[in-house]
Design an enzyme around this catalytic site. Sequence first.
Site, PDB file in Angstrom:
ATOM      1  N   ASP A  21      10.903  -0.061   5.305  1.00  0.00           N
ATOM      2  CA  ASP A  21      11.476   0.980   6.159  1.00  0.00           C
ATOM      3  C   ASP A  21      12.635   0.441   7.003  1.00  0.00           C
ATOM      4  OD1 ASP A  21       9.748   2.921   5.276  1.00  0.00           O
ATOM      5  OD2 ASP A  21       8.362   2.739   6.946  1.00  0.00           O
TER       6      ASP A  21
ATOM      7  N   SER B  83       1.357   6.062   4.355  1.00  0.00           N
ATOM      8  CA  SER B  83       0.238   6.494   5.204  1.00  0.00           C
ATOM      9  C   SER B  83      -1.074   5.786   4.906  1.00  0.00           C
ATOM     10  CB  SER B  83       0.028   8.019   5.136  1.00  0.00           C
ATOM     11  OG  SER B  83       1.132   8.678   5.720  1.00  0.00           O
TER      12      SER B  83
ATOM     13  N   GLY C 128      -1.664   2.831   6.182  1.00  0.00           N
ATOM     14  CA  GLY C 128      -1.969   2.087   7.396  1.00  0.00           C
ATOM     15  C   GLY C 128      -1.386   0.682   7.468  1.00  0.00           C
ATOM     16  N   LYS C 129      -0.400   0.379   6.637  1.00  0.00           N
ATOM     17  CA  LYS C 129       0.191  -0.959   6.617  1.00  0.00           C
ATOM     18  C   LYS C 129       0.796  -1.372   7.954  1.00  0.00           C
ATOM     19  CE  LYS C 129       3.138   0.199   3.458  1.00  0.00           C
ATOM     20  NZ  LYS C 129       2.765   1.619   3.315  1.00  0.00           N
TER      21      LYS C 129
ATOM     22  N   GLY D 166       0.842  -1.193   0.000  1.00  0.00           N
ATOM     23  CA  GLY D 166       0.000   0.000   0.000  1.00  0.00           C
ATOM     24  C   GLY D 166       0.875   1.241   0.000  1.00  0.00           C
ATOM     25  N   GLY D 167       0.292   2.373  -0.327  1.00  0.00           N
ATOM     26  CA  GLY D 167       1.043   3.620  -0.373  1.00  0.00           C
ATOM     27  C   GLY D 167       1.408   4.118   1.021  1.00  0.00           C
TER      28      GLY D 167
END
Lengths: 177, 177, 177, 177
Positions: free
Chosen positions: B37, B13, B15-16, B10-11
């Site tokens: 990250d 922000s 919520g992953k 998902g992009g």
Amino acid sequence: MTTQVIVLNGGSSSGKTGIARCLQAILPLPWISLSVDDLLRALPPSLLDSGSGIGFGQSGEVTIGAGFREMEAAWLTGVAAMARAGARIIIDDVFLGGAVAKERVRSRLDGLEVLWVGVYCDPTIATGREIARGDRVRGMAARQAEIVHRGVEYDIEVDTSHTESLDCARVIAAGVV
Amino acid sequence: MTTQVIVLNGGSSSGKTGIARCLQAILPLPWISLSVDDLLRALPPSLLDSGSGIGFGQSGEVTIGAGFREMEAAWLTGVAAMARAGARIIIDDVFLGGAVAKERVRSRLDGLEVLWVGVYCDPTIATGREIARGDRVRGMAARQAEIVHRGVEYDIEVDTSHTESLDCARVIAAGVV
Amino acid sequence: MTTQVIVLNGGSSSGKTGIARCLQAILPLPWISLSVDDLLRALPPSLLDSGSGIGFGQSGEVTIGAGFREMEAAWLTGVAAMARAGARIIIDDVFLGGAVAKERVRSRLDGLEVLWVGVYCDPTIATGREIARGDRVRGMAARQAEIVHRGVEYDIEVDTSHTESLDCARVIAAGVV
Amino acid sequence: MTTQVIVLNGGSSSGKTGIARCLQAILPLPWISLSVDDLLRALPPSLLDSGSGIGFGQSGEVTIGAGFREMEAAWLTGVAAMARAGARIIIDDVFLGGAVAKERVRSRLDGLEVLWVGVYCDPTIATGREIARGDRVRGMAARQAEIVHRGVEYDIEVDTSHTESLDCARVIAAGVV
């Protein structure tokens, strides 16, 4: 032979992470820096406070169960695979079991060219730094300062008691081939 | 077949990470949570601001060079090895290249039982959450919200726009076998 | 009258900090955002685990001693002085004692133009967000969700259960004069 | 006279924060520790990248505008009010303007019993520590190491180049009355 993995072993607050960052800054090729703390961050809550996981007591003692050991073994296997796939890796670790712990790591890194580094720090000085950093349980530094080195043989030893991280990193970098 | 890896795409922000934490809390067995990250945190400074590494522009654009791609490939190879060694792994990633990026990840996870999850979020809502969290460059959420899903097929899709992370995690957990 | 202070009161994981960041982003003039969490970070270890300080139990209960109250009073006096010196201040707080706690804050802010904002969140939803964020003791969200609002009167009330932080901030911003 | 405020002035990466934590640990009474970094964290985005706020250049230079100065003045006024209300305060600051900056702080603390402490560090050593910590723009340590002390008179001077934070804290604590 080209160095593929650098293992930094030392007690809590001995300065391993700072040395790893300096190594990344001064080594001519890119190195990835991974720590057992990264594994801790990746664990589910169920392995951070149960008998099967890893626990941190109020006076700095660490207890380790079978569930944590399984995850640690898989993690090390994966880190070794990263190195075999061509990434240069700095691992910073705490050999709570001394020579037994080193052997556990060594067996996972089998076939890789590893530079083993002992990061020493006087227990009293490490305790002072533990107070200064303020984000660790009091007592870990003193408890771990010496036991992590018991029976462990290294290629290079550095002592952060009176030597800056960057200077320790320069000594280690000279041993990277 | 037993699920060995859950990939959340998902992009920024969307919520992953929150969903990953909820999955760790509700799944009956222990799962390790790793994110691109974590790879970024492990990189040397030379791969964080050069043409060869990964760069983050002031309006949220991300540029990726060959040096980063090499590290990412080795990292994914290692994460796959962790799963093959028995650790259950949740990977949270951002498929900037859509279907091409998925294929890059899929090829590394070859032979593993993977649950592919699309984490959608309305771009306007993701932008608001980007402001609320305050630790990301403004613009990433909007730029990535849709492109990361282009041409990507999933086993499960969740949308955090109007569904809480924990509820999304419950939907995903029901698909873990 | 010009608004000098915005007080956001709500339970743990109700979304106060996200709203504060959104307010800073959308209000036309610069506002400083301070939280009781900032006070906690500033305290010495002796006030974080003793009977006199503030303590956090394993199921989310909070105990507060006289030593903490003294520091909190001095801190609030200082924050009020910042506002009197011309800084616009957003305070985010947790009125554990409901109306009594509000009166304690109100008395320190005497003479200032304060906008009192209640930040509500359904206890079940707040509990899910507590799991998703992963950095708070489980149980605080549920324990605090309702008691912090007992007997407290507000100028504006927002509910983050089904409204985004940025939208809540817009409602509040419309009340800033 | 009883010491009410301890001001630690030194360049980036000179070790102020570590000394402040050690002081909190060894002083018999509770002291609150506040830093100009706390003020930075509290500022709105509009004061972190505009001409009016505070800006950080890519080689470690800091530019300060009128908007930041107003906030800083109000913040210091508030911190002084906390001390007058009975809280013992440790402030860690960076006197970019040397004696002029000290006078700005001194005027806000008027009437309070202040212990002025100079925290020195050899620029080369501070630069090495900046690399080791990895969370500061490269160059700040070297740029600030000497200018922050220009024309500033202290009650106590410590030098972290070859003295641990805890030992520096002991010297300072001996001067607290």
